[in-house]
Design an enzyme around this catalytic site. Structure first.
Site, PDB file in Angstrom:
ATOM      1  N   SER A  22      21.781  63.640  78.363  1.00 25.34           N
ATOM      2  CA  SER A  22      21.721  62.343  79.055  1.00 25.34           C
ATOM      3  C   SER A  22      23.107  61.844  79.418  1.00 25.34           C
ATOM      4  CB  SER A  22      21.009  61.315  78.173  1.00 25.34           C
ATOM      5  OG  SER A  22      21.576  61.274  76.883  1.00 25.34           O
ATOM      6  N   ASN A 109      19.025  57.349  66.912  1.00 23.52           N
ATOM      7  CA  ASN A 109      17.862  56.529  67.284  1.00 23.52           C
ATOM      8  C   ASN A 109      18.165  55.032  67.211  1.00 23.52           C
ATOM      9  OD1 ASN A 109      16.781  59.020  67.373  1.00 23.52           O
ATOM     10  ND2 ASN A 109      15.283  58.734  65.722  1.00 23.52           N
ATOM     11  N   THR A 154       0.701  28.855 106.859  1.00 24.77           N
ATOM     12  CA  THR A 154      -0.178  29.428 105.845  1.00 24.77           C
ATOM     13  C   THR A 154      -0.950  30.499 106.589  1.00 24.77           C
ATOM     14  OG1 THR A 154      -2.063  27.977 106.257  1.00 24.77           O
ATOM     15  CG2 THR A 154      -0.423  27.180 104.669  1.00 24.77           C
ATOM     16  N   HIS A 155      -1.210  31.604 105.916  1.00 23.95           N
ATOM     17  CA  HIS A 155      -1.843  32.775 106.563  1.00 23.95           C
ATOM     18  C   HIS A 155      -1.022  33.218 107.773  1.00 23.95           C
ATOM     19  CE1 HIS A 155      -5.587  31.735 104.304  1.00 23.95           C
ATOM     20  NE2 HIS A 155      -5.125  30.506 104.494  1.00 23.95           N
ATOM     21  N   SER A 276      21.428  50.567 117.063  1.00 30.66           N
ATOM     22  CA  SER A 276      20.573  51.749 117.138  1.00 30.66           C
ATOM     23  C   SER A 276      21.377  52.878 117.755  1.00 30.66           C
ATOM     24  CB  SER A 276      19.354  51.434 118.003  1.00 30.66           C
ATOM     25  OG  SER A 276      18.828  52.620 118.557  1.00 30.66           O
ATOM     26  N   LYS A 282      19.903  47.174 120.849  1.00 29.64           N
ATOM     27  CA  LYS A 282      19.355  46.782 119.553  1.00 29.64           C
ATOM     28  C   LYS A 282      20.376  46.150 118.609  1.00 29.64           C
ATOM     29  CE  LYS A 282      15.751  47.235 118.069  1.00 29.64           C
ATOM     30  NZ  LYS A 282      14.952  48.357 117.627  1.00 29.64           N
ATOM     31  N   ASN A 284      19.770  45.227 114.716  1.00 29.94           N
ATOM     32  CA  ASN A 284      18.707  45.322 113.708  1.00 29.94           C
ATOM     33  C   ASN A 284      19.064  44.631 112.395  1.00 29.94           C
ATOM     34  OD1 ASN A 284      17.099  46.833 115.435  1.00 29.94           O
ATOM     35  ND2 ASN A 284      18.081  48.750 114.793  1.00 29.94           N
ATOM     36  N   GLU A 289      15.889  44.309 105.807  1.00 26.19           N
ATOM     37  CA  GLU A 289      14.851  45.330 105.637  1.00 26.19           C
ATOM     38  C   GLU A 289      15.080  46.096 104.334  1.00 26.19           C
ATOM     39  OE1 GLU A 289      13.827  47.221 109.777  1.00 26.19           O
ATOM     40  OE2 GLU A 289      15.913  46.608 109.723  1.00 26.19           O
ATOM     41  N   TYR A 316      10.981  56.987  67.224  1.00 24.67           N
ATOM     42  CA  TYR A 316      11.691  57.505  68.398  1.00 24.67           C
ATOM     43  C   TYR A 316      11.014  58.743  68.956  1.00 24.67           C
ATOM     44  CZ  TYR A 316      15.248  59.294  71.508  1.00 24.67           C
ATOM     45  OH  TYR A 316      15.891  59.761  72.626  1.00 24.67           O
ATOM     46  N   GLN A 321      14.457  58.297  76.199  1.00 29.99           N
ATOM     47  CA  GLN A 321      15.715  58.499  76.906  1.00 29.99           C
ATOM     48  C   GLN A 321      15.610  58.091  78.383  1.00 29.99           C
ATOM     49  OE1 GLN A 321      18.453  61.787  75.864  1.00 29.99           O
ATOM     50  NE2 GLN A 321      17.831  62.688  77.798  1.00 29.99           N
ATOM     51  N   LYS A 324      17.035  54.396  80.249  1.00 33.44           N
ATOM     52  CA  LYS A 324      18.339  53.929  80.723  1.00 33.44           C
ATOM     53  C   LYS A 324      18.515  54.003  82.236  1.00 33.44           C
ATOM     54  CE  LYS A 324      19.835  56.331  77.289  1.00 33.44           C
ATOM     55  NZ  LYS A 324      18.698  56.034  76.377  1.00 33.44           N
TER      56      LYS A 324
HETATM   57  N1  ARG Z   1      20.305  60.447  74.304  1.00 37.01           N
HETATM   58  C1  ARG Z   1      19.301  59.926  73.456  1.00 37.01           C
HETATM   59  C2  ARG Z   1      18.567  58.787  74.153  1.00 37.01           C
HETATM   60  O1  ARG Z   1      19.072  58.308  75.091  1.00 37.01           O
HETATM   61  C3  ARG Z   1      19.893  59.432  72.180  1.00 37.01           C
HETATM   62  C4  ARG Z   1      18.958  59.439  71.039  1.00 37.01           C
HETATM   63  C5  ARG Z   1      18.660  60.832  70.629  1.00 37.01           C
HETATM   64  N2  ARG Z   1      17.867  60.872  69.457  1.00 37.01           N
HETATM   65  C6  ARG Z   1      17.253  61.975  69.042  1.00 37.01           C
HETATM   66  N3  ARG Z   1      16.546  61.886  67.980  1.00 37.01           N
HETATM   67  N4  ARG Z   1      17.390  63.090  69.695  1.00 37.01           N
HETATM   68  O2  ARG Z   1      17.502  58.377  73.779  1.00 37.01           O
END
Ligand code: ARG
Length: 457
Positions: A22, A109, A154-155, A276, A282, A284, A289, A316, A321, A324
């Site tokens: 990650s 975790n 309205t509408h 355009s 044009k 735009n 949008e 966990y 993961q 994020k």
């Molecule tokens: N990169 C992991 C995440 O974003 C970190 C936690 C990993 N934990 C594990 N038990 N492998 O969730």
């Protein structure tokens, strides 16, 4: 350097490693990860796991890493699985084997959730600030356009006359609710999971309240199993972002319509429009949008995370993961859109005459009915009588304001009503003077209330 190599023989499959890693996105948690580690090291020192010199080593190593992050000199290595492993790997390089003591009693975790919450604690106020900036532009527009009248719809059919200011402010309040929602989410992010360990709670007697204090949390989680799996705060953030995106999209859609030749109410500034490649004429409204389009994306991010969370086994799971990227992306989308809108909305040119011209006489039908009510006719009856008048005017190809005295007499034989003052946008607007209405004096009050909201944060 892997954090978990002990029981494994051989190396990971390269593609599986890539899927698992990650680091590409959780680098954004770098500073928070170091901050969490510094606080953790402090606790380990207090409970005697680290002696003074080990603690000092860890502290100076972590501080150096923080500097490297700040100066953008930190070198990631191909073996860095995630930000937590990257920091620990670098710590080993700087201080040697003492680095191995840092992870005592801690799991990635509880660590990752702590980092992530810290990131949101820092980022939500920045987002709120961007929303506030945009809200203040809406208020300025409302002040500036206080004499401009337009039909409300309205509408998407012409409804009743309103002040353009009232229309601008109708986008202020949804954003105010977004801010309040984000503040609530901020509170949720303020609960610290650190000390939950992998699932059962850390086996070392750290003072979690002190840790929380040191890291700027407002409270600590009460159940380790819940704490390492809880991503409500991330889902809430995504909801807040999606809702905000939807609010912006509604404004954007109307700017797109109102800048079209068909409406002709507003004109885009060149700086916020695009041409355009084929049609030379044009101009735009891409900015608006895209604002509209990105709301779909934000909604997808929320749905994505909610689907990921559904039915997960306790504590966990690696699925988590996925949280994020969704949050970072949602944040980035709003942080890209809001500042542009904050400049694009003030730059719009308004055509007051076009807006006024769109108030065709039929929009005064409610005012006509209200007048009959004031003369003692029950509203339902008044509604029918004015409906008949609309029909008569349509059939004779005239506006309702062009009906003659005799025609009115025919329509409403019982009473004599003088409608002559009704057909003015200003007159209609001035009658709507309840709090929340469009009469100028209450819109002015609304502006003050909105300004007070902006001062709160
Ligand atoms: N990169 C992991 C995440 O974003 C970190 C936690 C990993 N934990 C594990 N038990 N492998 O969730």
């Amino acid at each position: 350097m892997s954090l978990w190599g002990g029981r494994f023989q051989g190396t990971s499959d390269a593609d599986a490693w890539k899927l698992n890693a990650s680091i590409d996105f959780d680098q954004r948690l770098a500073k928070q990860d170091v901050a969490g580690s510094i606080a953790w090291a402090q606790q380990l020192h207090e409970i005697g796991i680290l002696n003074v010199s080990e603690f000092k080593d860890l502290l100076s190593g972590l501080t150096q890493i923080l500097n490297e992050f700040e100066n953008l000199t930190f070198q990631y290595q191909p073996g860095d699985e995630d930000i937590h492993s990257a920091v620990e790997r670098r710590l080993y390089e700087i201080i040697g084997s003492t680095a191995g003591k840092l992870h005592t009693g801690r799991s990635r975790n509880d660590q990752v959730s702590t980092d992530f919450r810290l990131w949101l604690l820092e980022s939500i106020p920045i987002l709120i600030d961007a929303i506030r900036q945009f809200q203040s532009q809406l208020v300025k527009r409302a002040e500036q356009d206080i004499n401009v009248v337009m039909p409300s719809y309205t509408h998407l059919q012409r409804a009743q006359p309103v002040l353009l200011s009232h229309w601008w402010l109708s986008f202020f309040w949804p954003l105010e609710r977004d801010v309040q929602r984000l503040l609530f989410t901020l509170k949720e992010c303020g609960i610290m999971p650190l000390g939950s360990g992998a699932a059962a709670g850390t086996g070392f007697p750290v003072d979690r309240n002190e840790l929380a204090n040191q890291l700027g949390f407002i409270g600590i989680s009460q159940n380790s199993m819940d704490a390492v799996s809880d991503r409500d705060f991330a889902a809430q953030f995504l909801f807040d972002a999606a809702m905000c995106g939807i609010h912006l999209s509604k404004l954007a859609e109307q700017v797109v319509m109102f800048t079209s030749a068909e409406f002709g109410f507003f004109a885009l500034d060149d700086a916020f429009s695009t041409g355009s490649s084929l049609m030379p004429q044009k101009k735009n409204p891409d900015v608006f949008e895209l604002t509209r389009g990105k709301a779909g994306n934000l909604l997808g991010l929320l749905t994505g995370l909610m689907s990921t969370l559904k039915g997960l086994p306790s504590t966990y799971d690696k699925d988590l993961q996925e949280d994020k990227q969704a949050v970072f992306q949602a944040y980035d989308i709003l942080m890209a859109v809001l500042p542009v809108l904050s400049k694009a909305i003030p730059s719009l040119k308004i055509f007051p005459e076009k807006l006024r011209a769109a108030i065709d006489p039929s929009v005064f039908a409610t005012d006509l009915a209200d007048l009959l009510v004031k003369a003692g006719i029950p509203f339902r009856e008044a509604h029918t009588l004015i409906g008949n008048a609309v029909k008569m005017s349509l059939e004779s190809g005239r506006g309702i304001h062009q009906l003659t005295r005799t025609e009115w007499k025919k329509l409403i034989p019982d009473i004599e009503v003088d409608f002559s003052n009704v057909f003015s946008p200003e007159a209609s607007i001035s009658t709507r003077c309840v709090v929340g209405g469009t009469a100028p004096q209450v819109v002015v009050e609304q502006i003050s209330t909105a300004r007070r909201c902006l001062q709160v944060i």
